[in-house]
Design a protein around this motif. Sequence first.
Motif, PDB file in Angstrom:
ATOM      1  N   PHE A  56       0.874  -1.179   0.000  1.00 17.16           N
ATOM      2  CA  PHE A  56       0.000   0.000   0.000  1.00 17.16           C
ATOM      3  C   PHE A  56       0.908   1.225   0.000  1.00 17.16           C
ATOM      4  O   PHE A  56       1.920   1.245   0.707  1.00 17.16           O
ATOM      5  CB  PHE A  56      -0.856   0.049   1.265  1.00 17.16           C
ATOM      6  N   ILE A  57       0.544   2.240  -0.789  1.00 18.47           N
ATOM      7  CA  ILE A  57       1.317   3.483  -0.735  1.00 18.47           C
ATOM      8  C   ILE A  57       0.339   4.650  -0.641  1.00 18.47           C
ATOM      9  O   ILE A  57      -0.530   4.811  -1.484  1.00 18.47           O
ATOM     10  CB  ILE A  57       2.295   3.615  -1.944  1.00 18.47           C
ATOM     11  N   GLY A  58       0.517   5.451   0.412  1.00 21.05           N
ATOM     12  CA  GLY A  58      -0.393   6.568   0.673  1.00 21.05           C
ATOM     13  C   GLY A  58       0.337   7.893   0.713  1.00 21.05           C
ATOM     14  O   GLY A  58       1.485   7.964   1.168  1.00 21.05           O
ATOM     15  N   TYR A  59      -0.345   8.935   0.252  1.00 20.72           N
ATOM     16  CA  TYR A  59       0.277  10.258   0.131  1.00 20.72           C
ATOM     17  C   TYR A  59      -0.815  11.308  -0.005  1.00 20.72           C
ATOM     18  O   TYR A  59      -1.939  10.997  -0.387  1.00 20.72           O
ATOM     19  CB  TYR A  59       1.187  10.295  -1.115  1.00 20.72           C
ATOM     20  N   PRO A  60      -0.483  12.569   0.269  1.00 15.87           N
ATOM     21  CA  PRO A  60      -1.436  13.650  -0.041  1.00 15.87           C
ATOM     22  C   PRO A  60      -1.268  14.091  -1.493  1.00 15.87           C
ATOM     23  O   PRO A  60      -0.200  13.903  -2.083  1.00 15.87           O
ATOM     24  CB  PRO A  60      -0.986  14.788   0.888  1.00 15.87           C
ATOM     25  N   MET A  61      -2.293  14.674  -2.077  1.00 14.49           N
ATOM     26  CA  MET A  61      -2.148  15.370  -3.354  1.00 14.49           C
ATOM     27  C   MET A  61      -1.370  16.643  -3.090  1.00 14.49           C
ATOM     28  O   MET A  61      -1.698  17.400  -2.170  1.00 14.49           O
ATOM     29  CB  MET A  61      -3.517  15.794  -3.910  1.00 14.49           C
ATOM     30  N   TRP A  62      -0.351  16.889  -3.872  1.00 10.64           N
ATOM     31  CA  TRP A  62       0.404  18.149  -3.818  1.00 10.64           C
ATOM     32  C   TRP A  62       0.538  18.648  -5.250  1.00 10.64           C
ATOM     33  O   TRP A  62       1.130  17.949  -6.090  1.00 10.64           O
ATOM     34  CB  TRP A  62       1.803  17.919  -3.248  1.00 10.64           C
ATOM     35  N   ARG A 117       6.552  -7.623 -10.290  1.00 10.04           N
ATOM     36  CA  ARG A 117       5.811  -8.783  -9.740  1.00 10.04           C
ATOM     37  C   ARG A 117       5.167  -8.488  -8.380  1.00 10.04           C
ATOM     38  O   ARG A 117       4.675  -9.372  -7.723  1.00 10.04           O
ATOM     39  CB  ARG A 117       6.696 -10.032  -9.657  1.00 10.04           C
ATOM     40  N   LYS A 118       5.153  -7.225  -7.971  1.00  6.18           N
ATOM     41  CA  LYS A 118       4.483  -6.896  -6.712  1.00  6.18           C
ATOM     42  C   LYS A 118       3.112  -6.275  -7.002  1.00  6.18           C
ATOM     43  O   LYS A 118       2.837  -5.868  -8.130  1.00  6.18           O
ATOM     44  CB  LYS A 118       5.331  -5.925  -5.898  1.00  6.18           C
ATOM     45  N   THR A 119       2.281  -6.237  -5.974  1.00 11.60           N
ATOM     46  CA  THR A 119       0.991  -5.565  -6.096  1.00 11.60           C
ATOM     47  C   THR A 119       1.062  -4.251  -5.334  1.00 11.60           C
ATOM     48  O   THR A 119       1.495  -4.231  -4.172  1.00 11.60           O
ATOM     49  CB  THR A 119      -0.138  -6.464  -5.538  1.00 11.60           C
ATOM     50  N   ILE A 120       0.684  -3.175  -6.011  1.00 12.58           N
ATOM     51  CA  ILE A 120       0.691  -1.838  -5.398  1.00 12.58           C
ATOM     52  C   ILE A 120      -0.751  -1.413  -5.190  1.00 12.58           C
ATOM     53  O   ILE A 120      -1.590  -1.544  -6.092  1.00 12.58           O
ATOM     54  CB  ILE A 120       1.407  -0.820  -6.312  1.00 12.58           C
ATOM     55  N   ILE A 121      -1.044  -0.898  -3.993  1.00 19.18           N
ATOM     56  CA  ILE A 121      -2.399  -0.431  -3.693  1.00 19.18           C
ATOM     57  C   ILE A 121      -2.298   1.020  -3.209  1.00 19.18           C
ATOM     58  O   ILE A 121      -1.903   1.273  -2.067  1.00 19.18           O
ATOM     59  CB  ILE A 121      -3.096  -1.299  -2.622  1.00 19.18           C
ATOM     60  N   PRO A 122      -2.649   1.983  -4.069  1.00 16.03           N
ATOM     61  CA  PRO A 122      -2.506   3.387  -3.688  1.00 16.03           C
ATOM     62  C   PRO A 122      -3.708   3.920  -2.902  1.00 16.03           C
ATOM     63  O   PRO A 122      -4.833   3.427  -3.047  1.00 16.03           O
ATOM     64  CB  PRO A 122      -2.389   4.117  -5.029  1.00 16.03           C
ATOM     65  N   PHE A 123      -3.442   4.910  -2.075  1.00 14.62           N
ATOM     66  CA  PHE A 123      -4.516   5.683  -1.442  1.00 14.62           C
ATOM     67  C   PHE A 123      -3.971   7.091  -1.233  1.00 14.62           C
ATOM     68  O   PHE A 123      -2.754   7.297  -1.190  1.00 14.62           O
ATOM     69  CB  PHE A 123      -4.987   5.055  -0.119  1.00 14.62           C
ATOM     70  N   ASN A 124      -4.886   8.060  -1.148  1.00 15.00           N
ATOM     71  CA  ASN A 124      -4.381   9.429  -0.985  1.00 15.00           C
ATOM     72  C   ASN A 124      -5.408  10.331  -0.325  1.00 15.00           C
ATOM     73  O   ASN A 124      -6.608  10.042  -0.331  1.00 15.00           O
ATOM     74  CB  ASN A 124      -3.984  10.023  -2.341  1.00 15.00           C
ATOM     75  N   LEU A 179      -3.791  -2.060  -7.991  1.00 20.62           N
ATOM     76  CA  LEU A 179      -5.222  -2.207  -7.700  1.00 20.62           C
ATOM     77  C   LEU A 179      -5.900  -0.839  -7.621  1.00 20.62           C
ATOM     78  O   LEU A 179      -5.232   0.198  -7.554  1.00 20.62           O
ATOM     79  CB  LEU A 179      -5.412  -2.956  -6.378  1.00 20.62           C
ATOM     80  N   ASP A 180      -7.233  -0.840  -7.612  1.00 21.79           N
ATOM     81  CA  ASP A 180      -8.001   0.410  -7.498  1.00 21.79           C
ATOM     82  C   ASP A 180      -7.701   1.086  -6.169  1.00 21.79           C
ATOM     83  O   ASP A 180      -7.805   0.454  -5.116  1.00 21.79           O
ATOM     84  CB  ASP A 180      -9.504   0.119  -7.546  1.00 21.79           C
ATOM     85  N   GLY A 181      -7.389   2.362  -6.222  1.00 18.01           N
ATOM     86  CA  GLY A 181      -7.011   3.077  -5.007  1.00 18.01           C
ATOM     87  C   GLY A 181      -8.190   3.717  -4.289  1.00 18.01           C
ATOM     88  O   GLY A 181      -9.337   3.637  -4.739  1.00 18.01           O
ATOM     89  N   LEU A 182      -7.882   4.362  -3.185  1.00 24.66           N
ATOM     90  CA  LEU A 182      -8.908   5.054  -2.390  1.00 24.66           C
ATOM     91  C   LEU A 182      -8.504   6.510  -2.156  1.00 24.66           C
ATOM     92  O   LEU A 182      -7.582   6.777  -1.374  1.00 24.66           O
ATOM     93  CB  LEU A 182      -9.096   4.360  -1.037  1.00 24.66           C
ATOM     94  N   PRO A 183      -9.188   7.461  -2.824  1.00 30.55           N
ATOM     95  CA  PRO A 183      -8.949   8.873  -2.525  1.00 30.55           C
ATOM     96  C   PRO A 183      -9.847   9.320  -1.369  1.00 30.55           C
ATOM     97  O   PRO A 183     -11.035   9.017  -1.362  1.00 30.55           O
ATOM     98  CB  PRO A 183      -9.341   9.594  -3.824  1.00 30.55           C
ATOM     99  N   VAL A 184      -9.296  10.004  -0.385  1.00 31.89           N
ATOM    100  CA  VAL A 184     -10.084  10.425   0.788  1.00 31.89           C
ATOM    101  C   VAL A 184      -9.957  11.939   0.967  1.00 31.89           C
ATOM    102  O   VAL A 184      -8.846  12.459   1.089  1.00 31.89           O
ATOM    103  CB  VAL A 184      -9.580   9.723   2.081  1.00 31.89           C
ATOM    104  N   PRO A 185     -11.093  12.660   0.995  1.00 30.64           N
ATOM    105  CA  PRO A 185     -11.027  14.105   1.242  1.00 30.64           C
ATOM    106  C   PRO A 185     -10.395  14.388   2.610  1.00 30.64           C
ATOM    107  O   PRO A 185     -10.625  13.650   3.570  1.00 30.64           O
ATOM    108  CB  PRO A 185     -12.499  14.535   1.232  1.00 30.64           C
ATOM    109  N   MET A 186      -9.611  15.458   2.669  1.00 27.10           N
ATOM    110  CA  MET A 186      -8.866  15.769   3.890  1.00 27.10           C
ATOM    111  C   MET A 186      -9.750  15.790   5.135  1.00 27.10           C
ATOM    112  O   MET A 186      -9.392  15.217   6.164  1.00 27.10           O
ATOM    113  CB  MET A 186      -8.170  17.107   3.740  1.00 27.10           C
TER     114      MET A 186
END
Length: 162
Positions: free
Chosen positions: A78-84, A103-110, A134-141
């Motif tokens: 999983f990799i998470g970050y803010p939009m900048w 060969r890894k699976t990346i799952i983004p969220f922000n 995979l499909d990520g998850l965007p979350v409002p601040m």
Amino acid sequence: MAKNLVVYFSVYGTAKNIAEEIAKQTGADIIEIEPMIPYDSNRDHYNALAAYAKKEHDEDMRPAIKNEIPVKDYDNIFIGYPMWWYTFPMIVYTFFDKYDFSRKTIIPFNTHMGSGDGGTYRTIRKLEPGAKVLDGLPVPMNSAEKPDPAIIRTWLKRIGMI
Ligand SMILES: Cc1cc2nc3c(=O)[nH]c(=O)nc-3n(C[C@H](O)[C@H](O)[C@H](O)COP(=O)(O)O)c2cc1C
């Protein structure tokens, strides 16, 4: 059993909140991307951080990461970050440049204040063609200040991570 790691970069703490909830629900290990040069986390200094981050963006910089992230020891990252500035912080580009995700699976969220994922999930697919993204998850601040576990659970179930 597949090994899961949650990696996050967060200055104001909201992406960190989501990262911690994901780690809690999946039992994943969790690690923060620590910048060599710390960012100003005082929200009253937003304009200064915005200007600093804009310079990093416009000059296509790759700010250094202080700690080692054990990507190679995990299957799902999983990799998470803010939009900048309509993309991820440049230090997240450093992260993708530095490690091998084939060969890894990346799952983004922000987290964000209106840009959604800003096309960053597509950017990750371009940067890491050897990985499954995979499909990520965007979350409002504002909602990431106190994440709703149910929203995160629904997403994790949909993408088959729990
Ligand atoms: C330098 C900077 C640039 C930002 N640019 C955007 C942007 O382009 N689009 C957006 O929706 N939000 C933008 N934001 C808002 C952040 O994505 C939001 O505050 C986020 O929740 C911060 O995450 P954090 O608490 O993990 O640091 C920006 C914030 C900062 C500090």
